[in-house]
Structure formats: structure tokens, C-alpha cells
Design a protein around this motif. Structure first.
Motif, PDB file in Angstrom:
ATOM      1  N   VAL A   8      -2.909  15.874 -11.381  1.00 12.12           N
ATOM      2  CA  VAL A   8      -2.515  16.216 -12.744  1.00 12.12           C
ATOM      3  C   VAL A   8      -3.759  16.599 -13.537  1.00 12.12           C
ATOM      4  O   VAL A   8      -4.782  15.910 -13.480  1.00 12.12           O
ATOM      5  N   GLU A   9      -3.653  17.673 -14.274  1.00 18.76           N
ATOM      6  CA  GLU A   9      -4.738  18.099 -15.153  1.00 18.76           C
ATOM      7  C   GLU A   9      -4.200  18.229 -16.564  1.00 18.76           C
ATOM      8  O   GLU A   9      -3.313  19.034 -16.831  1.00 18.76           O
ATOM      9  N   ALA A  10      -4.730  17.397 -17.466  1.00 16.71           N
ATOM     10  CA  ALA A  10      -4.311  17.415 -18.863  1.00 16.71           C
ATOM     11  C   ALA A  10      -5.536  17.670 -19.739  1.00 16.71           C
ATOM     12  O   ALA A  10      -6.658  17.792 -19.252  1.00 16.71           O
ATOM     13  N   GLU A  11      -5.296  17.738 -21.044  1.00 19.75           N
ATOM     14  CA  GLU A  11      -6.374  18.070 -21.970  1.00 19.75           C
ATOM     15  C   GLU A  11      -7.476  17.016 -21.960  1.00 19.75           C
ATOM     16  O   GLU A  11      -8.661  17.348 -22.036  1.00 19.75           O
ATOM     17  N   LEU A  12      -7.089  15.745 -21.840  1.00 19.55           N
ATOM     18  CA  LEU A  12      -8.069  14.663 -21.956  1.00 19.55           C
ATOM     19  C   LEU A  12      -8.425  14.010 -20.633  1.00 19.55           C
ATOM     20  O   LEU A  12      -9.272  13.122 -20.605  1.00 19.55           O
ATOM     21  N   LEU A  13      -7.789  14.450 -19.538  1.00 23.60           N
ATOM     22  CA  LEU A  13      -8.090  13.800 -18.264  1.00 23.60           C
ATOM     23  C   LEU A  13      -7.619  14.638 -17.090  1.00 23.60           C
ATOM     24  O   LEU A  13      -6.825  15.568 -17.236  1.00 23.60           O
ATOM     25  N   THR A  14      -8.123  14.269 -15.932  1.00 21.27           N
ATOM     26  CA  THR A  14      -7.563  14.728 -14.658  1.00 21.27           C
ATOM     27  C   THR A  14      -7.223  13.475 -13.873  1.00 21.27           C
ATOM     28  O   THR A  14      -7.838  12.414 -14.072  1.00 21.27           O
ATOM     29  N   ALA A  15      -6.240  13.574 -12.971  1.00 20.95           N
ATOM     30  CA  ALA A  15      -5.804  12.370 -12.277  1.00 20.95           C
ATOM     31  C   ALA A  15      -5.243  12.707 -10.906  1.00 20.95           C
ATOM     32  O   ALA A  15      -4.574  13.728 -10.726  1.00 20.95           O
ATOM     33  N   ASP A  16      -5.534  11.826  -9.950  1.00 19.31           N
ATOM     34  CA  ASP A  16      -4.906  11.871  -8.633  1.00 19.31           C
ATOM     35  C   ASP A  16      -3.795  10.830  -8.623  1.00 19.31           C
ATOM     36  O   ASP A  16      -4.007   9.675  -9.014  1.00 19.31           O
ATOM     37  N   VAL A  17      -2.618  11.242  -8.170  1.00 23.68           N
ATOM     38  CA  VAL A  17      -1.445  10.378  -8.210  1.00 23.68           C
ATOM     39  C   VAL A  17      -0.941  10.120  -6.799  1.00 23.68           C
ATOM     40  O   VAL A  17      -0.685  11.066  -6.044  1.00 23.68           O
ATOM     41  N   ASP A  18      -0.817   8.841  -6.442  1.00 24.67           N
ATOM     42  CA  ASP A  18      -0.198   8.436  -5.174  1.00 24.67           C
ATOM     43  C   ASP A  18       1.124   7.768  -5.500  1.00 24.67           C
ATOM     44  O   ASP A  18       1.184   6.856  -6.331  1.00 24.67           O
ATOM     45  N   ALA A  19       2.185   8.211  -4.841  1.00 28.89           N
ATOM     46  CA  ALA A  19       3.524   7.708  -5.140  1.00 28.89           C
ATOM     47  C   ALA A  19       4.166   7.108  -3.910  1.00 28.89           C
ATOM     48  O   ALA A  19       3.951   7.560  -2.782  1.00 28.89           O
ATOM     49  N   ALA A  20       4.976   6.083  -4.145  1.00 30.06           N
ATOM     50  CA  ALA A  20       5.791   5.479  -3.088  1.00 30.06           C
ATOM     51  C   ALA A  20       7.110   5.057  -3.717  1.00 30.06           C
ATOM     52  O   ALA A  20       7.123   4.409  -4.767  1.00 30.06           O
ATOM     53  N   GLY A  21       8.219   5.463  -3.081  1.00 35.01           N
ATOM     54  CA  GLY A  21       9.504   5.143  -3.676  1.00 35.01           C
ATOM     55  C   GLY A  21      10.585   4.932  -2.646  1.00 35.01           C
ATOM     56  O   GLY A  21      10.391   5.160  -1.449  1.00 35.01           O
TER      57      GLY A  21
END
Length: 314
Positions: A114-127
Motif C-alpha cells: 500500500v502506498e499512501a500520502e503519509l506512508l508505505t506499507a507491506d501487508v500480510d493477510a491470513a483469513g
């Protein structure tokens, strides 16, 4: 020789059968359209990890997650308008998450960036999908502007919508009832709901001090099946021009926001409180007057009484 040939043919046949079985398993079509795809509405909790301690970062009581089919055994998920601690991230999309069966459940993992105005982020999901419900965990490794690292955890539990839920998200009634809270008697007249502007306004008595307006208790009615936050019956601070935002969520997850505030003050007149007019130095010429500006006939009655006394004495 014949024995060896027979053995060789037997091994080949077994290998062919084994290969066919694997191919059939991989081509199994899961009931994604009928059982999994659709909108899920549920509670989403965000926590921020600091020093090994999870700190609450916000809760959404009616978060919608949309699940779509991405293949015979894969789904894509979308969380719209995600934010934490006032930081707007936007949408989190998990694409092509492969499903594996575990009894009656369907499990999956996925990753995204995810790339937003105030940050970037790596997302790991499990569902996991289970009997019409979706439980999802997200581990978000965020890098804020300036290089600050932030570990964010998201937990979600929702139920699949049927598709016939109402999309109406309206506040249909917003009143202040003296029977609910004595302080509500400070509200004068009818509350005005402007549906187009999504505003709610009301008048209060000019005698209402700011300290009294910190705990007004509105009674709220909303569309059938909808919910509102803050809830009906919760005291709110409307003092000093404050605006209270009410978020209404329809059955299908449609959201509407209303801004409620005081629009002005009203002078209240009544005959409950009295004082004495002491502009006359003579006590016999003083008469009761109503506080708040109401006029009465007391002065005229006093004048007539005094006049009749003088006539009789004459």
C-alpha cells in the motif's frame, strides 16, 4: 521376461492413475459464487504495536469487505477507506488469494503493498471463510514519512450479506426529551433535519450556560435495520459551538454522516419566576412582575386599588 514386462506395465498404470488424481484435485471448482463471493459486514479492530504492547488504534463497527471471484479456487478481497489513528490509507486490495479447504472451511493467505500520502506499507493477510462468515487478520509493516516504522495489526470478523438488505441510511427523528434528561428542557422548539445538507440543528434557551450544554441527550430514530454512532441516548457535548457527527450505517453497509449543532438561542418567557418592582419607593406602590420580560396587569390592578382607596377616603 514376461514377469518383468507385466511388472513394468503395472508400475506405468499406477503412475498414470496417480497423475490423473493430482490433476483432478487441482481442477476442483470451489463454490465461490454461491458460498463465498459478496459483501461482508462486521467489526474491524486496529491496534498499534509499540514496545511489544498493542495499543488500540480504532474500531469500525460496520466495516464492509467485498469478496470477488478471481478463479476456480481463488478470491480477491477489498477493504475500502481504511485508516488508523487519523492516517488515511485508502483501499487495501488483496488479489488472487488461493483457497485451501480445511473441513468445511476455506483458508487463504495473501500479500499486498500500500502506498499512501503519509506512508508505505507491506501487508500480510491470513483469513478463513466459515459458514457465511469471514475472519481476517492483517499484519501491516508501515513506514511513515521520515522513516518511522510502525507495526499495525488488524482483526476483522464479518457476516456475508444476503443481498436484499436495505441501503437506506437516514436519521428520521432527533429529539430532546425532558423525560430522558432534565437538561434537555434547555432545547426549545423542534429540531430541524436537513436531509439534503445532512445537518441537524436546534435552538436552546438563552439562559443555557455552556456547562449545561455539555451533556444533552438526544433520542434518535434511524432507518429500519440501520445503526447510528454515537448511539441514541448517549450524552453529547454541544457547548461553545461544537458540532457532533453522527454516522448512520444501513443494513447493506451504506454510510451517511450527519452534523448536529446548536443554531442559536431563544429568549424564554414564562410565569414561573417572579420578582418585585422596586422602582417605587413606597412599599404600597410596589407590585409583582414576571421575570423574563412577560407583562402582567399587576401594575394596573395596583393603580385601581390605590385609586379606589383614595376615592373612598374622599
Amino acid at each position: 521376461m514376461k514377469k518383468s514386462l507385466f511388472y513394468y506395465l503395472f508400475v506405468v498404470l499406477c503412475a498414470v492413475n496417480l497423475f490423473s488424481s493430482c490433476s483432478e484435485n487441482e481442477s476442483i471448482v470451489l463454490p465461490i459464487d454461491s458460498d463465498l463471493a459478496g459483501k461482508y459486514k462486521g467489526k474491524l479492530d486496529v491496534s498499534i504495536s509499540q514496545g511489544g504492547v498493542d495499543i488500540p488504534g480504532g474500531t469500525v463497527n460496520s466495516q464492509i469487505i467485498t469478496v470477488t471471484k478471481a478463479g476456480d479456487n481463488a478470491v480477491s478481497l477489498s477493504i475500502t477507506d481504511f485508516s488508523f489513528m487519523g492516517i488515511e490509507i485508502g483501499d487495501i486490495n488483496l488479489n488472487d488469494c488461493v483457497l485451501t479447504t480445511n473441513g468445511d472451511n476455506y483458508e487463504f493467505t495473501g500479500t499486498t503493498k500500500v502506498e499512501a500520502e503519509l506512508l508505505t506499507a507491506d501487508v500480510d493477510a491470513a483469513g478463513v471463510f466459515s459458514n457465511g462468515s469471514l475472519n481476517l487478520n492483517l499484519d501491516i509493516d508501515a513506514t511513515l514519512t521520515g522513516g518511522v516504522k510502525q507495526a499495525v495489526k488488524v482483526t476483522y470478523s464479518g457476516t456475508r450479506l444476503k443481498g436484499d438488505e436495505s441501503s437506506e441510511a437516514k436519521i428520521t427523528s432527533f429529539i430532546f426529551d425532558r423525560e430522558v434528561a432534565e437538561v434537555d428542557s434547555l432545547v426549545i422548539g423542534e429540531t430541524t433535519i436537513n436531509e439534503e445538507a445532512k445537518t441537524i440543528t436546534f435552538m436552546v434557551a438563552d439562559t443555557a450556560k455552556a456547562e449545561y450544554l455539555t451533556a444533552l441527550v438526544p433520542t434518535i430514530e434511524v432507518s429500519k435495520g440501520a445503526t447510528v454512532v454515537p448511539a441514541s441516548g448517549e450524552a453529547q457535548d454541544f457547548s461553545n459551538g461544537k458540532v457532533v457527527t453522527y454516522t448512520v450505517t444501513a443494513e447493506d453497509g451504506t454510510v451517511a454522516e450527519y452534523k448536529a449543532s446548536i443554531s442559536g438561542n431563544v429568549v424564554v418567557y414564562d410565569f414561573e419566576n417572579w420578582t418585585v418592582d422596586k422602582t417605587q419607593t413606597s412599599e404600597e406602590n410596589q407590585y409583582p412582575i414576571a421575570e423574563g420580560g412577560w407583562a402582567s396587569c399587576n401594575q394596573a390592578v395596583l393603580f385601581i386599588n390605590n385609586s379606589s382607596l383614595k376615592i373612598r377616603h374622599a
